[in-house]
Design a protein around this motif. Structure first.
Motif, PDB file in Angstrom:
ATOM      1  N   PHE A  94      11.588  12.356  -6.889  1.00  0.00           N
ATOM      2  CA  PHE A  94      10.278  12.668  -5.984  1.00  0.00           C
ATOM      3  C   PHE A  94       9.244  12.893  -7.079  1.00  0.00           C
ATOM      4  O   PHE A  94       7.914  12.113  -6.572  1.00  0.00           O
ATOM      5  CB  PHE A  94      10.695  14.224  -5.474  1.00  0.00           C
ATOM      6  N   GLY A  95       9.319  13.244  -8.121  1.00  0.00           N
ATOM      7  CA  GLY A  95       8.120  13.399  -9.001  1.00  0.00           C
ATOM      8  C   GLY A  95       7.639  11.940  -9.390  1.00  0.00           C
ATOM      9  O   GLY A  95       6.222  11.982  -9.538  1.00  0.00           O
ATOM     10  N   LEU A  96       8.322  11.176  -9.761  1.00  0.00           N
ATOM     11  CA  LEU A  96       8.106  10.083 -10.184  1.00  0.00           C
ATOM     12  C   LEU A  96       7.341   9.027  -9.026  1.00  0.00           C
ATOM     13  O   LEU A  96       6.407   8.072  -9.412  1.00  0.00           O
ATOM     14  CB  LEU A  96       9.267   9.163 -10.875  1.00  0.00           C
ATOM     15  N   ALA A  97       8.007   9.319  -7.808  1.00  0.00           N
ATOM     16  CA  ALA A  97       7.417   8.644  -6.902  1.00  0.00           C
ATOM     17  C   ALA A  97       6.271   9.081  -6.116  1.00  0.00           C
ATOM     18  O   ALA A  97       5.501   8.657  -5.072  1.00  0.00           O
ATOM     19  CB  ALA A  97       8.353   8.361  -5.656  1.00  0.00           C
ATOM     20  N   PHE A  98       5.739  10.204  -6.630  1.00  0.00           N
ATOM     21  CA  PHE A  98       4.691  11.190  -5.750  1.00  0.00           C
ATOM     22  C   PHE A  98       3.459  10.341  -5.925  1.00  0.00           C
ATOM     23  O   PHE A  98       2.906  10.073  -7.077  1.00  0.00           O
ATOM     24  CB  PHE A  98       4.545  12.489  -6.719  1.00  0.00           C
ATOM     25  N   ALA A  99       2.707  10.029  -4.748  1.00  0.00           N
ATOM     26  CA  ALA A  99       1.632   9.246  -4.753  1.00  0.00           C
ATOM     27  C   ALA A  99       0.539   9.846  -5.381  1.00  0.00           C
ATOM     28  O   ALA A  99      -0.435   9.212  -6.211  1.00  0.00           O
ATOM     29  CB  ALA A  99       1.362   8.860  -3.157  1.00  0.00           C
ATOM     30  N   PRO A 100       0.210  11.208  -5.345  1.00  0.00           N
ATOM     31  CA  PRO A 100      -1.028  11.690  -6.066  1.00  0.00           C
ATOM     32  C   PRO A 100      -1.007  11.550  -7.597  1.00  0.00           C
ATOM     33  O   PRO A 100      -2.212  11.141  -8.242  1.00  0.00           O
ATOM     34  CB  PRO A 100      -0.892  13.208  -5.659  1.00  0.00           C
ATOM     35  N   ALA A 101       0.295  11.743  -8.191  1.00  0.00           N
ATOM     36  CA  ALA A 101       0.107  11.278  -9.693  1.00  0.00           C
ATOM     37  C   ALA A 101      -0.074   9.727  -9.774  1.00  0.00           C
ATOM     38  O   ALA A 101      -0.794   9.378 -10.827  1.00  0.00           O
ATOM     39  CB  ALA A 101       1.638  11.486 -10.046  1.00  0.00           C
ATOM     40  N   GLN A 102       0.602   8.954  -9.120  1.00  0.00           N
ATOM     41  CA  GLN A 102       0.245   7.757  -9.217  1.00  0.00           C
ATOM     42  C   GLN A 102      -1.069   7.192  -8.995  1.00  0.00           C
ATOM     43  O   GLN A 102      -1.801   6.353  -9.613  1.00  0.00           O
ATOM     44  CB  GLN A 102       1.153   6.756  -8.285  1.00  0.00           C
ATOM     45  N   SER A 103      -1.767   7.792  -8.165  1.00  0.00           N
ATOM     46  CA  SER A 103      -3.273   7.771  -7.608  1.00  0.00           C
ATOM     47  C   SER A 103      -3.978   7.930  -9.047  1.00  0.00           C
ATOM     48  O   SER A 103      -5.005   7.222  -9.215  1.00  0.00           O
ATOM     49  CB  SER A 103      -3.679   8.527  -6.541  1.00  0.00           C
ATOM     50  N   ALA A 104      -3.760   9.079  -9.514  1.00  0.00           N
ATOM     51  CA  ALA A 104      -4.657   9.545 -10.886  1.00  0.00           C
ATOM     52  C   ALA A 104      -4.547   8.702 -11.732  1.00  0.00           C
ATOM     53  O   ALA A 104      -5.506   8.141 -12.530  1.00  0.00           O
ATOM     54  CB  ALA A 104      -4.181  11.017 -11.086  1.00  0.00           C
ATOM     55  N   LEU A 105      -3.313   8.027 -12.107  1.00  0.00           N
ATOM     56  CA  LEU A 105      -3.048   6.969 -13.259  1.00  0.00           C
ATOM     57  C   LEU A 105      -3.738   5.781 -12.902  1.00  0.00           C
ATOM     58  O   LEU A 105      -4.401   5.057 -13.559  1.00  0.00           O
ATOM     59  CB  LEU A 105      -1.406   6.779 -13.398  1.00  0.00           C
ATOM     60  N   HIS A 106      -3.821   5.502 -11.528  1.00  0.00           N
ATOM     61  CA  HIS A 106      -4.485   4.313 -10.965  1.00  0.00           C
ATOM     62  C   HIS A 106      -5.878   4.037 -11.347  1.00  0.00           C
ATOM     63  O   HIS A 106      -6.473   2.979 -11.723  1.00  0.00           O
ATOM     64  CB  HIS A 106      -4.060   3.840  -9.783  1.00  0.00           C
ATOM     65  N   THR A 325      -1.143   8.269   2.978  1.00  0.00           N
ATOM     66  CA  THR A 325      -1.130   7.860   4.009  1.00  0.00           C
ATOM     67  C   THR A 325      -2.633   7.720   4.476  1.00  0.00           C
ATOM     68  O   THR A 325      -2.862   6.945   5.550  1.00  0.00           O
ATOM     69  CB  THR A 325      -0.699   9.134   5.189  1.00  0.00           C
ATOM     70  N   GLU A 326      -3.602   8.441   3.816  1.00  0.00           N
ATOM     71  CA  GLU A 326      -4.932   8.160   4.166  1.00  0.00           C
ATOM     72  C   GLU A 326      -5.323   6.545   3.832  1.00  0.00           C
ATOM     73  O   GLU A 326      -5.971   5.850   4.481  1.00  0.00           O
ATOM     74  CB  GLU A 326      -5.774   9.177   3.249  1.00  0.00           C
ATOM     75  N   VAL A 327      -4.924   6.238   2.714  1.00  0.00           N
ATOM     76  CA  VAL A 327      -5.377   4.847   2.416  1.00  0.00           C
ATOM     77  C   VAL A 327      -4.577   3.812   3.394  1.00  0.00           C
ATOM     78  O   VAL A 327      -5.116   2.732   3.975  1.00  0.00           O
ATOM     79  CB  VAL A 327      -4.816   4.382   0.843  1.00  0.00           C
ATOM     80  N   LEU A 328      -3.396   4.090   3.814  1.00  0.00           N
ATOM     81  CA  LEU A 328      -2.424   3.367   4.714  1.00  0.00           C
ATOM     82  C   LEU A 328      -3.181   3.284   6.043  1.00  0.00           C
ATOM     83  O   LEU A 328      -3.300   2.219   6.548  1.00  0.00           O
ATOM     84  CB  LEU A 328      -1.025   3.973   4.867  1.00  0.00           C
ATOM     85  N   LEU A 329      -3.707   4.502   6.522  1.00  0.00           N
ATOM     86  CA  LEU A 329      -4.319   4.518   7.817  1.00  0.00           C
ATOM     87  C   LEU A 329      -5.803   3.573   7.726  1.00  0.00           C
ATOM     88  O   LEU A 329      -5.965   2.733   8.700  1.00  0.00           O
ATOM     89  CB  LEU A 329      -4.851   5.840   8.219  1.00  0.00           C
ATOM     90  N   GLN A 330      -6.516   3.420   6.448  1.00  0.00           N
ATOM     91  CA  GLN A 330      -7.708   2.609   6.337  1.00  0.00           C
ATOM     92  C   GLN A 330      -7.311   1.445   6.326  1.00  0.00           C
ATOM     93  O   GLN A 330      -8.119   0.550   6.945  1.00  0.00           O
ATOM     94  CB  GLN A 330      -8.572   3.402   5.387  1.00  0.00           C
ATOM     95  N   ARG A 331      -6.159   0.880   5.556  1.00  0.00           N
ATOM     96  CA  ARG A 331      -5.789  -0.475   5.334  1.00  0.00           C
ATOM     97  C   ARG A 331      -5.332  -0.928   6.758  1.00  0.00           C
ATOM     98  O   ARG A 331      -5.576  -2.295   7.034  1.00  0.00           O
ATOM     99  CB  ARG A 331      -4.890  -0.464   4.498  1.00  0.00           C
ATOM    100  N   ILE A 332      -4.834  -0.451   7.540  1.00  0.00           N
ATOM    101  CA  ILE A 332      -4.487  -0.767   8.922  1.00  0.00           C
ATOM    102  C   ILE A 332      -5.693  -0.824   9.942  1.00  0.00           C
ATOM    103  O   ILE A 332      -5.376  -1.362  11.029  1.00  0.00           O
ATOM    104  CB  ILE A 332      -2.972  -0.200   9.315  1.00  0.00           C
ATOM    105  N   GLY A 333      -6.676  -0.347   9.573  1.00  0.00           N
ATOM    106  CA  GLY A 333      -7.855   0.037  10.418  1.00  0.00           C
ATOM    107  C   GLY A 333      -7.569   0.881  11.701  1.00  0.00           C
ATOM    108  O   GLY A 333      -8.497   0.780  12.103  1.00  0.00           O
TER     109      GLY A 333
END
Length: 397
Positions: A94-106, A325-333
């Motif tokens: 769960f921690g390795l897949a956690f999107a907030p952590a990946q977003s900060a690194l990105h 999910t926020e990015v996902l909703l924006q990407r699909i319009g």
């Protein structure tokens, strides 16, 4: 390092490119070149300035990732008795897949490193309860570094130190942050108040007039924030009122947090206290998506108490953050499509859906704290943290 005004936006590009940054035009929001990090942050990240910019950028990312992985593995020691238990590897995954952590690194943000240092402090404080003076000082070092890197994140643990009566940890944290602040301010004070005026100007650029942190509808990136000011402003269209309402909600929940009594001070109680405090701290004012990495703490408590219905709801809420999910909703319009015919629905409900999710999570955790405070003393033979009154007996059965 050069004795210049660190908040002068006109010096940003020349200094950045002199350090080895790419030449040519760089797409950016204007507020991105107007630093609003407090002075202690400059002292902590000073070693990175000794490196060429490309090397410094990669160093920050890899260092943040390494410390984060170490922190996640250490926190996993609180879940399950061995790696054969499903909870322990589940939490690490769960921690390795956690999107907030990946977003900060990105985006090469300091939030991941700051949160990881706080996790190390939490591990040291919670590993041996009641915390000894010996274990508090190293924890204070990690917490102080976390505060210096990202004050809006690190300071959220301070009310817990007050509740836990960890006076030595609190005193050491204040001392270290105070020294870092004094060191960072000394060169600036010699040159007058120009740095403070520049910092105030940078803050106005970032938080007003469609800056990257503005809450108004004209800021197309506003849904990257997860605090309640985003939907509240869409309802009031008044900045001061928006801030006041957000602070009232967060402050009210914090008061309830302090008023909840504790039948004991077990590890589960400490984890629940910290987890609910972090959920409350994300609500009142500006918090970006990557700050939700703090939700790993209530997740630990939930995985330790799967028999409780509240714990399963906490896991469900945290699982939403496995995908941005926020990015996902924006990407699909979808948000843009709803905005055409139902702008209020898009601006108040759909766009800031994570803001409402965090509010619900915070209320759930505080409600669980209140239930624990009203429950009886735990019965023998059950894991620490279970309160065997009639209500919880039914849930466990």
């Amino acid at each position: 390092m050069q004795g210049q005004n660190p908040y002068d936006a006109n010096l940003f590009f020349p200094t950045w490119r002199a350090a080895g940054a790419p030449r040519g035009e760089v797409p950016y929001n204007e507020s991105g070149t107007h630093s609003v990090y407090p002075p202690p942050s400059l002292v902590v990240i000073l070693p990175l300035a000794l490196l060429p910019w490309p090397v410094a950028s990669l160093t920050l990312v890899w260092m943040s990732a390494a410390v984060y992985v170490i922190a996640v593995v250490l926190l996993a020691s609180f879940v399950g008795s061995s790696w054969r238990d499903v909870g322990k590897p589940l939490f690490v995954a769960f921690g390795l897949a956690f999107a907030p952590a990946q977003s900060a690194l990105h985006v090469t943000n300091l939030a991941c490193l700051s949160a990881s240092l706080m996790f190390l402090a939490i591990y040291l404080l919670a590993k041996r309860l009641p915390a000894s003076n010996r274990s508090q000082v190293p924890a204070a070092v990690f917490l102080a570094l976390s505060i210096c890197l990202k004050a809006a994140l690190g300071l959220l643990l301070v009310p817990y130190l007050l509740w836990a009566r960890a006076w030595r940890a609190l005193a050491a944290t204040v001392l270290i942050v105070g020294v870092a602040t004094a060191v960072s301010l000394y060169p600036s004070l010699k040159s007058g108040s120009a740095w403070f005026d520049s910092l105030r100007f940078n803050s106005s650029v970032a938080f007003d007039n469609s800056g990257s942190s503005d809450v108004a509808e004209t800021n197309l990136n506003r849904f990257d924030s997860i605090d309640l000011q985003i939907p509240i402003y869409s309802m009031t269209h008044h900045r001061k009122m928006t801030t006041a309402i957000g602070c009232l909600i967060g402050g009210g929940l914090l008061v309830l947090w302090f008023l909840c009594k504790d039948p004991d001070r077990s590890l589960d109680q400490h984890l629940l206290r910290m987890g609910s405090l972090f959920a409350i701290g994300l609500l009142p004012v500006y918090q970006r998506y990557y700050m939700a990495v703090l939700l790993l703490v209530p997740l630990i408590w939930a995985l330790r108490n799967l028999e409780l219905r509240a714990a399963r709801w906490v896991i469900a809420c945290c699982a939403v953050f496995l995908v941005n999910t926020e990015v996902l909703l924006q990407r699909i319009g979808l948000i843009r499509a709803i905005m055409v015919h139902h702008p209020h629905v898009a601006n108040i409900l759909v766009g800031p859906h994570l803001c409402w999710l965090l509010l619900g999570l915070a209320c759930l955790l505080v409600h669980t704290l209140r239930d624990f405070s009203e429950a009886a003393v735990p019965s023998r033979g059950y894991p620490i943290g279970y309160r065997m009154d009639a209500k919880y007996s039914k849930q466990i059965l």
